[in-house]
Design a protein around this motif. Structure first.
Motif, PDB file in Angstrom:
ATOM      1  N   THR A   1       0.844  -1.193   0.000  1.00 21.31           N
ATOM      2  CA  THR A   1       0.000   0.000   0.000  1.00 21.31           C
ATOM      3  C   THR A   1       0.876   1.239   0.000  1.00 21.31           C
ATOM      4  O   THR A   1       1.684   1.443   0.912  1.00 21.31           O
ATOM      5  N   GLU A   2       0.750   2.053  -1.025  1.00 18.05           N
ATOM      6  CA  GLU A   2       1.615   3.229  -1.179  1.00 18.05           C
ATOM      7  C   GLU A   2       1.319   4.282  -0.107  1.00 18.05           C
ATOM      8  O   GLU A   2       0.159   4.567   0.216  1.00 18.05           O
ATOM      9  N   GLU A   3       2.400   4.898   0.396  1.00 17.50           N
ATOM     10  CA  GLU A   3       2.274   5.943   1.417  1.00 17.50           C
ATOM     11  C   GLU A   3       3.124   7.167   1.065  1.00 17.50           C
ATOM     12  O   GLU A   3       3.598   7.858   1.939  1.00 17.50           O
ATOM     13  N   THR A   4       3.296   7.432  -0.220  1.00 18.56           N
ATOM     14  CA  THR A   4       4.124   8.580  -0.623  1.00 18.56           C
ATOM     15  C   THR A   4       3.361   9.900  -0.581  1.00 18.56           C
ATOM     16  O   THR A   4       3.971  10.954  -0.424  1.00 18.56           O
ATOM     17  N   GLY A   5       2.044   9.863  -0.767  1.00 14.49           N
ATOM     18  CA  GLY A   5       1.269  11.091  -0.833  1.00 14.49           C
ATOM     19  C   GLY A   5       1.428  11.838  -2.145  1.00 14.49           C
ATOM     20  O   GLY A   5       0.978  12.980  -2.268  1.00 14.49           O
TER      21      GLY A   5
ATOM     22  N   SER B   1      -0.009   8.935  -7.059  1.00 14.27           N
ATOM     23  CA  SER B   1       0.104   7.697  -6.296  1.00 14.27           C
ATOM     24  C   SER B   1      -0.730   6.588  -6.925  1.00 14.27           C
ATOM     25  O   SER B   1      -1.647   6.832  -7.710  1.00 14.27           O
TER      26      SER B   1
ATOM     27  N   SER C   1       7.114   1.432   1.169  1.00 13.22           N
ATOM     28  CA  SER C   1       5.844   2.046   0.748  1.00 13.22           C
ATOM     29  C   SER C   1       5.974   3.536   0.491  1.00 13.22           C
ATOM     30  O   SER C   1       5.074   4.150  -0.075  1.00 13.22           O
ATOM     31  N   ARG C   2       7.094   4.135   0.909  1.00 11.28           N
ATOM     32  CA  ARG C   2       7.304   5.576   0.711  1.00 11.28           C
ATOM     33  C   ARG C   2       8.363   5.878  -0.341  1.00 11.28           C
ATOM     34  O   ARG C   2       8.761   7.032  -0.502  1.00 11.28           O
TER      35      ARG C   2
END
Length: 383
Positions: free
Chosen positions: A81-85, A89, A357-358
């Motif tokens: 689950t991507e968490e880069t913002g 995304s 994820s980031r």
């Protein structure tokens, strides 16, 4: 989309926003195919593989071919689950290009676009390969007879992005760049029971604990200390409550080594330890070891020498040699069959590693990498 209006940043962001897992890369394959088809280059041929329908190959006929040069980019993503913002995304819940394969594809398209517009001297085969993260897509394609006749490269190249390196820097080494790897899947079955009466049970948790500890001796006591290796158990599952001895435990892990023969020896030691512990604890060990196509990435000495000399002597290219890494890559299987070279492309995100994820690669690496690879391959074809 034509070659002249190719926007690599937009392409990368589209690919990043639409990741797909191994063997499910149907939309990704269609997107890549649509871009290449629109170029309508007279020396360009597109090929699909019915038995592996998310694969895409592109062949360019050279003007005065002496060889066929292969270039590979992997296309699958990870269940993260991507968490880069980021504004672009992943739009797919639980799926992310956390290993940078969106960068790999984009660089390959940039290189391919150049030679689709300016006919190369040698023949070229570009492979957009599915299932690198799982299922060893490279090995599958090889065993399907994909690389034969005019589709067989004489030498193969591929890159992997590296967040710990400055954006645009290129690095490789003679010998082994990445380790080979094998997966451990173990189920231990015994007789469960009440925690107060362990003598009436066959405790799978004790057996699992013994297995975890025993396999740690493989590297320290069976692998040459100057070579190195890894045995890691990353998953242990057993039981639901503290006062019950369960009747089953599941473990999963990885074995890694820089030499294929040592990797095979380490796998055999895992088997022997499992067999011995099954007898000692009176339980059943169901052990599965899966290497598939994840062989050590052994760079060809002659091709890699030429690559290093060119890159190091070009003042416009930021190049360095590097140490080997325990990273696994199924390109290792391909270049154990066809000689080639793999190299790092720095993407300058020192705060986040691959599979994080980031992870947010610096997109300036794309153009820098494309230019360096085009320069090298053009020189290689003129040599």
């Amino acid at each position: 989309m034509t070659i002249t209006d190719l926007n690599l940043i937009d392409i990368r962001r589209h690919l990043h926003a639409h990741p797909e897992l191994s063997l499910d890369e149907f939309e990704t394959q269609r997107y890549l195919k649509n871009i290449v088809t629109a170029w309508q280059s007279s020396w360009l041929t597109i090929r699909e593989i019915p038995a592996l329908p998310t694969a895409l190959l592109v062949r360019l006929t050279g003007k005065h071919p002496k060889r066929t040069i292969g270039y590979r980019a992997d296309i699958d993503a990870l269940p993260i689950t991507e968490e880069t913002g980021l504004p672009f995304s992943s739009e797919r819940a639980g799926v992310m290009h956390a290993c940078g394969h969106d960068i790999h594809m984009t660089v390959a398209l940039g290189v391919l676009a150049h030679f689709a517009e300016q006919q190369p001297e040698d023949n070229m085969v570009f492979l957009f390969q599915p299932a690198e993260e799982e299922h060893a897509g490279g090995k599958q394609l090889y065993e399907l007879g994909t690389f034969v006749d005019e589709w067989r490269p004489d030498e193969f190249y591929a890159l992997h992005d590296q967040p710990a390196m400055p954006a645009g820097q290129i690095a490789t080494r003679q010998g082994t760049l990445f380790a080979g790897s094998a997966e451990i899947h173990l189920t231990i079955k015994g007789q469960g029971g009440h925690a107060a009466f362990p003598h009436r049970s066959q405790d799978v948790i004790v057996a699992a604990a013994a297995f975890v500890m025993q396999v740690q001796t493989i590297v320290s006591r069976n692998v040459d200390p100057v070579h190195g290796g890894v045995v890691t158990v990353g998953m242990v599952q057993a039981g639901n409550i503290g006062n019950v001895i369960p009747n089953e435990a599941k473990l999963a892990g990885t074995i890694r080594a820089f030499d294929q023969s040592e990797l095979e020896m380490m796998q055999q030691r895992v088997r022997e330890i499992a067999q011995g512990l099954a007898t000692v604890y009176g339980v059943e060990f169901d052990l599965q070891l899966e290497q598939g196509g994840y062989w050590p990435v052994n760079n060809d000495p002659d091709i890699t020498r030429e690559f290093i000399q060119y890159m190091a002597n070009d003042d416009e290219i930021d190049f360095t040699t590097c140490e080997p890494a325990m990273t696994g890559e199924d390109f290792g299987y391909i270049i154990n069959q066809i000689p080639g070279t793999m190299f790092w492309l720095g993407v300058g995100d020192v705060d986040h590693s691959l599979h994080d994820s980031r992870l947010s690669p610096n997109e300036t690496a794309i153009e820098t990498g494309v230019k360096a690879i085009i320069k090298y391959l053009s020189w290689r074809m003129s040599a």
